[in-house]
Design a protein around this motif. Structure first.
Motif, mmCIF file in Angstrom:
data_model
loop_
_atom_site.group_PDB
_atom_site.id
_atom_site.type_symbol
_atom_site.label_atom_id
_atom_site.label_comp_id
_atom_site.label_asym_id
_atom_site.label_seq_id
_atom_site.Cartn_x
_atom_site.Cartn_y
_atom_site.Cartn_z
ATOM 1 N N SER A 66 90.991 46.843 72.341
ATOM 2 C CA SER A 66 89.709 46.124 72.330
ATOM 3 C C SER A 66 89.736 45.323 70.981
ATOM 4 O O SER A 66 88.539 44.731 70.687
ATOM 5 C CB SER A 66 88.767 47.130 72.236
ATOM 6 O OG SER A 66 88.692 48.001 73.461
ATOM 7 N N ASP A 69 88.928 41.447 71.163
ATOM 8 C CA ASP A 69 87.436 41.250 71.674
ATOM 9 C C ASP A 69 86.374 41.467 70.479
ATOM 10 O O ASP A 69 85.207 40.651 70.444
ATOM 11 C CB ASP A 69 87.009 41.988 73.048
ATOM 12 C CG ASP A 69 87.895 41.689 74.235
ATOM 13 O OD1 ASP A 69 88.419 40.707 74.136
ATOM 14 O OD2 ASP A 69 87.931 42.729 74.927
ATOM 15 N N ILE A 70 86.854 42.597 69.683
ATOM 16 C CA ILE A 70 85.794 42.522 68.534
ATOM 17 C C ILE A 70 85.747 41.605 67.624
ATOM 18 O O ILE A 70 85.079 41.253 67.131
ATOM 19 C CB ILE A 70 86.127 44.052 67.908
ATOM 20 C CG1 ILE A 70 85.911 45.272 68.896
ATOM 21 C CG2 ILE A 70 85.401 44.261 66.497
ATOM 22 C CD1 ILE A 70 86.388 46.679 68.336
ATOM 23 N N ARG A 72 86.606 38.329 68.324
ATOM 24 C CA ARG A 72 85.930 37.241 68.894
ATOM 25 C C ARG A 72 84.534 37.391 68.643
ATOM 26 O O ARG A 72 83.594 36.545 68.420
ATOM 27 C CB ARG A 72 86.603 36.900 70.128
ATOM 28 C CG ARG A 72 87.932 36.479 70.207
ATOM 29 C CD ARG A 72 88.198 35.770 71.595
ATOM 30 N NE ARG A 72 87.894 36.934 72.796
ATOM 31 C CZ ARG A 72 88.851 37.688 73.117
ATOM 32 N NH1 ARG A 72 90.077 37.723 72.554
ATOM 33 N NH2 ARG A 72 88.540 38.576 74.156
ATOM 34 N N ALA A 73 84.005 38.548 68.932
ATOM 35 C CA ALA A 73 82.665 38.862 68.721
ATOM 36 C C ALA A 73 81.993 38.907 67.644
ATOM 37 O O ALA A 73 80.886 38.555 67.545
ATOM 38 C CB ALA A 73 82.266 40.433 69.561
ATOM 39 N N SER A 74 82.981 39.057 66.358
ATOM 40 C CA SER A 74 82.466 39.121 65.141
ATOM 41 C C SER A 74 82.356 37.902 64.517
ATOM 42 O O SER A 74 81.600 37.611 63.387
ATOM 43 C CB SER A 74 83.406 39.990 64.261
ATOM 44 O OG SER A 74 83.281 41.405 64.809
ATOM 45 N N ASP A 75 83.037 36.930 65.063
ATOM 46 C CA ASP A 75 83.121 35.491 64.652
ATOM 47 C C ASP A 75 81.609 34.929 64.549
ATOM 48 O O ASP A 75 80.857 35.031 65.542
ATOM 49 C CB ASP A 75 83.937 34.536 65.308
ATOM 50 C CG ASP A 75 85.563 34.848 64.839
ATOM 51 O OD1 ASP A 75 85.707 35.841 63.949
ATOM 52 O OD2 ASP A 75 86.263 34.690 65.660
ATOM 53 N N THR A 76 81.276 34.174 63.435
ATOM 54 C CA THR A 76 80.019 33.249 63.569
ATOM 55 C C THR A 76 80.500 31.870 63.231
ATOM 56 O O THR A 76 81.422 31.578 62.941
ATOM 57 C CB THR A 76 79.204 34.041 62.550
ATOM 58 O OG1 THR A 76 79.856 34.060 61.116
ATOM 59 C CG2 THR A 76 78.890 35.563 62.568
ATOM 60 N N LEU A 106 83.858 27.805 67.955
ATOM 61 C CA LEU A 106 83.760 29.111 68.529
ATOM 62 C C LEU A 106 83.877 28.956 70.220
ATOM 63 O O LEU A 106 83.400 28.026 70.619
ATOM 64 C CB LEU A 106 82.501 29.946 68.373
ATOM 65 C CG LEU A 106 82.055 30.295 66.753
ATOM 66 C CD1 LEU A 106 80.731 30.768 66.668
ATOM 67 C CD2 LEU A 106 83.076 31.417 66.486
ATOM 68 N N VAL A 109 80.411 30.797 76.120
ATOM 69 C CA VAL A 109 80.460 32.102 76.904
ATOM 70 C C VAL A 109 81.264 32.201 77.966
ATOM 71 O O VAL A 109 81.831 33.339 78.353
ATOM 72 C CB VAL A 109 78.844 32.341 77.100
ATOM 73 C CG1 VAL A 109 78.559 33.400 78.031
ATOM 74 C CG2 VAL A 109 78.012 32.317 76.134
ATOM 75 N N LEU A 112 84.786 33.110 77.371
ATOM 76 C CA LEU A 112 85.007 34.419 76.978
ATOM 77 C C LEU A 112 84.781 35.331 78.396
ATOM 78 O O LEU A 112 85.532 36.447 78.422
ATOM 79 C CB LEU A 112 83.689 35.109 76.241
ATOM 80 C CG LEU A 112 83.754 34.442 74.544
ATOM 81 C CD1 LEU A 112 82.650 34.987 73.963
ATOM 82 C CD2 LEU A 112 84.957 34.937 73.854
ATOM 83 N N GLU A 118 90.868 32.155 78.045
ATOM 84 C CA GLU A 118 90.799 32.570 76.514
ATOM 85 C C GLU A 118 92.180 32.813 75.951
ATOM 86 O O GLU A 118 92.494 32.595 75.105
ATOM 87 C CB GLU A 118 89.962 33.786 76.648
ATOM 88 C CG GLU A 118 89.947 34.511 75.111
ATOM 89 C CD GLU A 118 89.303 33.583 74.004
ATOM 90 O OE1 GLU A 118 89.555 33.445 73.000
ATOM 91 O OE2 GLU A 118 88.593 32.358 74.571
#
Length: 504
Positions: A66, A69-70, A72-76, A106, A109, A112, A118
């Motif tokens: 994981s 995924d973590i 990518r989800a943490s990027d801002t 980034l 949606v 992702l 991806e």
């Protein structure tokens, strides 16, 4: 704006207070702008370190499958996270990689939700685009520095560097499995001097300060307005109550000085009037004695001349006594319909056989001593009929004065004697018929009465006669919300007079 500045003391006071507020706020912004920027930078750095520590803890507590995924989800929009097998010892190369990752937009949606898309993006080389990302300069910068455990949330040390000379930062921390988490942060720090909150705060402060300044200024100027009203009324000959002697020392001293001045003026006028009456009264006895002795003169021509001279002297004495008696009477100031007052006077003179005509004039209300002003107009009208055969009288309202005009059809008077005719007992020898004239007090009394009302009598030749104009001032002063001295326009509205007494 300049006209309002020169007219109102309240406006000046409010403007000065607002200028002081603007200067103080401007100096404060200049002094604390750097401090505010440093506080924002410290807060931004603390946020960066805290987020990096959080991502590191999440990666260590979740399965390796994981991890992507973590990350990518943490990027801002202003930070990127990635994991490398070894420590990126080359700071320059790491900065270049961080620059590319920050420039890479980034994922959406939809991408992702599509693992194949991806995965294709993951193997596609990163192209440096700078849209929406702060430019990162990587030259002439220091290498990695040690970040001790006590300087950030985790209990292990990390590596830290600056991406550029302003706000870009980078961090590398070793995870429990031996890999290294890299974090790149680049956010443009905006430190405006004026924000919406500061503008609103400044506006509210300015409004409150303006209200307070206006209130203070009005309280400070109220005694000055009261003094102005009293001074104007005193100049018009009105009898006033003493001003209240209270308030700050300066205001109290001013009121005391005004009351003392008023008392001295009233005492001076009373003394002069009593002296004039005494002189006129004391002259009666020697005049009577001389008349009795003149009766025993044997020469008829000499006796007649002496008696004529004594009669003239007696008339002058009686006129002086009458004038002093009228001066001693303190007539009350009241509101009258000035046009009706002058018209009634003209009607009375017509009944006595005078050739007087009153021209149609608008109704004009005025505050005056009616009997005294009526006598002044009567003297001018009688003077016009005596020397100019007939008189035409009218009343007109001007922006700053009210004029009572008396015109005749006489020969006029020489220009060089325009001022001399107002002197007591002065009579013209050439252009006026002395046998039908008076004793020379009419014009003097008329001007004295008009000047006590704050106005004046103006003479001018028209070419076909003489014009005498009584010019009365129109004064409109307000104090504490009440009309103090004012002329009420009545044309077309009927008679409406302000019954209030002077607010002094």
């Amino acid at each position: 704006m300049i006209r309002l500045w020169n007219r109102s003391l309240t406006t000046r006071f409010v403007a000065i207070m607002l200028l002081a507020l603007a200067l103080s706020q401007g100096i404060s912004f200049l002094l604390f702008a750097d401090e505010r920027g440093q506080a924002l930078y410290r807060a931004m750095k603390a946020e960066f370190l805290s987020r990096s520590a959080t991502v590191a803890q999440v990666l260590e507590s979740t399965p390796p499958a994981s991890r992507n995924d973590i990350l990518r989800a943490s990027d801002t929009g202003y930070s990127r996270f990635w994991v490398s097998r070894d420590f990126p010892s080359d700071a320059s190369r790491w900065r270049e990689e961080a620059k590319l990752r920050l420039a890479d937009p980034l994922p959406s949606v939809a991408s992702l939700a599509n693992p194949v898309a991806e995965e294709r993006r993951a193997v596609t080389p990163v192209v440096a685009t700078t849209a929406g990302v702060t430019s990162v300069e990587t030259t002439n910068l220091r290498p990695w520095t040690d970040l001790p455990a006590h300087a950030w949330p985790l209990s292990r040390p990390a590596k830290f560097l600056y991406l550029d000379d302003s706000s870009g930062m980078g961090l590398a921390v070793q995870l429990k499995d031996g890999s290294w988490l890299s974090t790149a942060f680049a956010k443009k720090m905006v430190n405006p001097l004026l924000t919406s909150q500061s503008i609103i705060s400044l506006a509210v402060t300015a409004v409150i300060l303006s209200i307070c300044a206006a209130f203070i200024a009005r309280n400070m100027t109220r005694p000055m307005r009261r003094l102005a009203v009293a001074a104007e009324a005193l100049g018009r000959g009105e009898t006033l109550q003493p001003l209240p002697e209270r308030g700050p020392t300066e205001i109290r001293q001013t009121a005391e000085a005004f009351n003392l001045m008023q008392a001295r003026l009233q005492r001076f006028v009373a003394d002069r009037t009593r002296m004039l009456a005494a002189i006129g009264h004391d002259l009666r006895t020697p005049i009577t004695s001389l008349r009795l002795r003149a009766e025993f003169v044997s020469d008829d021509e000499t006796r007649e001349k002496m008696l004529s001279t004594l009669d003239e002297l007696k008339s002058m004495t009686e006129a002086t006594l009458a004038f002093s008696r009228e001066q001693a009477i303190a007539e009350e100031t009241r509101n009258v319909n000035l046009s009706a007052l002058v018209e009634s006077l003209c009607d009375d003179l017509v009944e006595l056989g005078y050739h007087v005509s009153f021209l149609d004039s608008p109704k004009i209300g005025y505050r005056c001593r009616a009997d005294a002003l009526k006598r002044a107009v009567r003297n001018l009208v009688e003077n016009a009929v005596r020397y100019g055969e007939r008189a035409r009288v009218s009343v007109a309202s001007r922006p700053t004065s009210i004029e009572i005009v008396v015109e005749d059809d006489g020969p006029g008077i020489p220009i060089e004697t325009m001022d001399s005719v107002f002197a007591p007992f002065f009579r013209l020898e050439n252009s006026r018929n002395r046998e039908t004239g008076g004793i020379g007090l009419g014009l003097s009394i008329a001007r004295n009465i008009v000047r006590h009302h704050g106005g004046d009598v103006i003479l001018s030749n028209t070419g076909s006669g003489l014009r005498a104009v009584i010019s009365l001032p129109v004064v409109e002063l307000r104090t504490e919300g009440k009309t103090a001295v004012r002329r009420v326009p009545l044309a077309g509205l009927g008679l409406r007079l302000d019954k209030r007494s002077p607010a002094v």
